[in-house]
Enzyme design. Structure first.
Site, mmCIF file in Angstrom:
data_model
loop_
_atom_site.group_PDB
_atom_site.id
_atom_site.type_symbol
_atom_site.label_atom_id
_atom_site.label_comp_id
_atom_site.label_asym_id
_atom_site.label_seq_id
_atom_site.Cartn_x
_atom_site.Cartn_y
_atom_site.Cartn_z
ATOM 1 N N SER A 127 0.825 -1.203 0.000
ATOM 2 C CA SER A 127 0.000 0.000 0.000
ATOM 3 C C SER A 127 0.861 1.255 0.000
ATOM 4 C CB SER A 127 -0.896 0.009 1.238
ATOM 5 O OG SER A 127 -1.518 1.268 1.429
ATOM 6 N N TYR A 152 -2.469 -0.123 9.996
ATOM 7 C CA TYR A 152 -2.629 -0.722 8.670
ATOM 8 C C TYR A 152 -1.342 -0.580 7.868
ATOM 9 C CZ TYR A 152 -4.048 -1.133 3.779
ATOM 10 O OH TYR A 152 -4.123 -1.482 2.462
#
Length: 340
Positions: A127, A152
């Site tokens: 990501s 995350y």
């Protein structure tokens, strides 16, 4: 090829599986169909894949060690495309355990499966959030990414490190792909493009965080899929120029690589909302809000490494992508023009 796609009922997993099936590959798709967002959308995606004779779906959780061990013991995969994860920056503040279970334990299970199953290449989703506190843009895969600002992001950085250890120890070829704000038809309803679309159509106010002072490298789903599939096909190799005296963070003496996939054209948040307004044909009621924990101000991808490796660079203009996204939204949710 026989390809395992994890998170096959998810946004990116569904689109990648459809591409692989269309070109004639055999796809085994797994997903636990959790209720992080509306499961009916996930099931609708699966309904479009099930007619393919070369598709097989298994409902299972890749955090289930025994189930994943059995999966790899009973199948010989030519590629693994690991796109399943517990997604969402903000939700990681509410339910951190879900990220530990899925993104750390689950990824470890996938690595073990690939190792023992002698998989020729593992491609997995990282990501853009790994860039965290970095402010120099465009973000390059050669930058350090040691300062995540959300759990995350930390799990995605950990995935890259875990993959490297397996590439080094067991010569398992692995490639991580850092996705930049993916949007498009069949997208996640918890992300801003579809939240804004739904609320603008309904005439409801939208929250604009950081008072709109955000810019994102919005990347259309078709570009993401093209980059993923090209990377799946290109098995990671050791970098012959890699030096332990001056280590390149994007490659290794092991068969390990990471690439950015982004549009490389950041769009200011208010301009992005403006494109949705034009596609919907209605002005948004904006409520300005302060910056949320875990958010970063700006993202922009340097995709030169991806282009050099696989000859591809995302290029879908924002107006084209938003137009297609809003058109899908209206059709899927059966919204007539002018309806509330």
């Amino acid at each position: 090829m026989k390809v395992l796609v994890t998170g096959v009922a998810g946004f990116i997993g569904f689109h990648c599986a459809a591409f692989l099936l269309e070109r004639g590959d055999e796809v085994v798709g797994i997903d636990n169909i959790n209720d992080y967002y509306d499961t009916s959308l996930k099931l609708s995606r699966l309904e479009l894949l099930t007619p393919y004779p070369n598709f097989r779906f298994l409902k299972l959780d890749f955090a289930d060690r025994a189930a994943i061990k059995e999966l790899f013991a009973t199948n010989r995969f030519d590629r693994v495309c690991h796109l399943g994860a517990q997604a969402g920056v903000r939700y990681s503040l509410e339910n951190p355990a879900a990220y530990v279970d899925s993104n750390l334990v689950g990824f470890g299970n996938i690595l073990e499966g690939c190792r023992h199953g002698e998989v020729p290449h593992l491609t997995y989703a990282s990501s853009s959030s790994v860039y965290g506190a970095n402010t120099r843009t465009p973000f390059s895969v050669r930058q350090s990414v040691d300062h995540p600002v959300s759990l995350y992001a930390a799990t995605k950085k950990a995935n890259e490190l875990m993959a490297h250890s397996y590439s080094h120890l067991y010569r398992l070829p692995t490639t991580g792909l850092r996705f930049f704000t993916v949007y498009g038809p069949w997208g996640r309803p918890d992300m801003s493009p579809l939240i804004f679309t739904r609320k603008i159509i309904a005439g409801e106010p939208i929250d604009v965080f950081n008072n709109g002072d955000h810019a994102r490298d919005f990347t259309y789903i078709d570009d993401i899929v093209e980059g993923v599939i090209r990377t799946v096909d290109k098995i990671a190799e050791p970098d012959p120029e890699w030096s332990s005296d001056d280590p390149d963070p994007s490659s290794s003496s092991a068969p390990w690589r990471v690439y950015n996939i982004g549009n490389s054209r950041p769009v200011e948040l208010l301009d992005f909302i403006g494109e949705i307004e034009k596609a919907v044909g209605r002005s948004a009621i904006k409520v300005m809000r302060p910056k949320q924990p875990g958010d970063v101000d700006r993202t922009c991808a340097d995709v030169s490494a991806l282009e050099a490796a696989v000859g591809f660079q995302p290029a879908t203009p924002i107006d084209v992508g938003i137009g297609k996204t809003v058109a899908w939204f209206k059709k899927y949710y059966d919204i007539r023009p002018g309806a509330e």
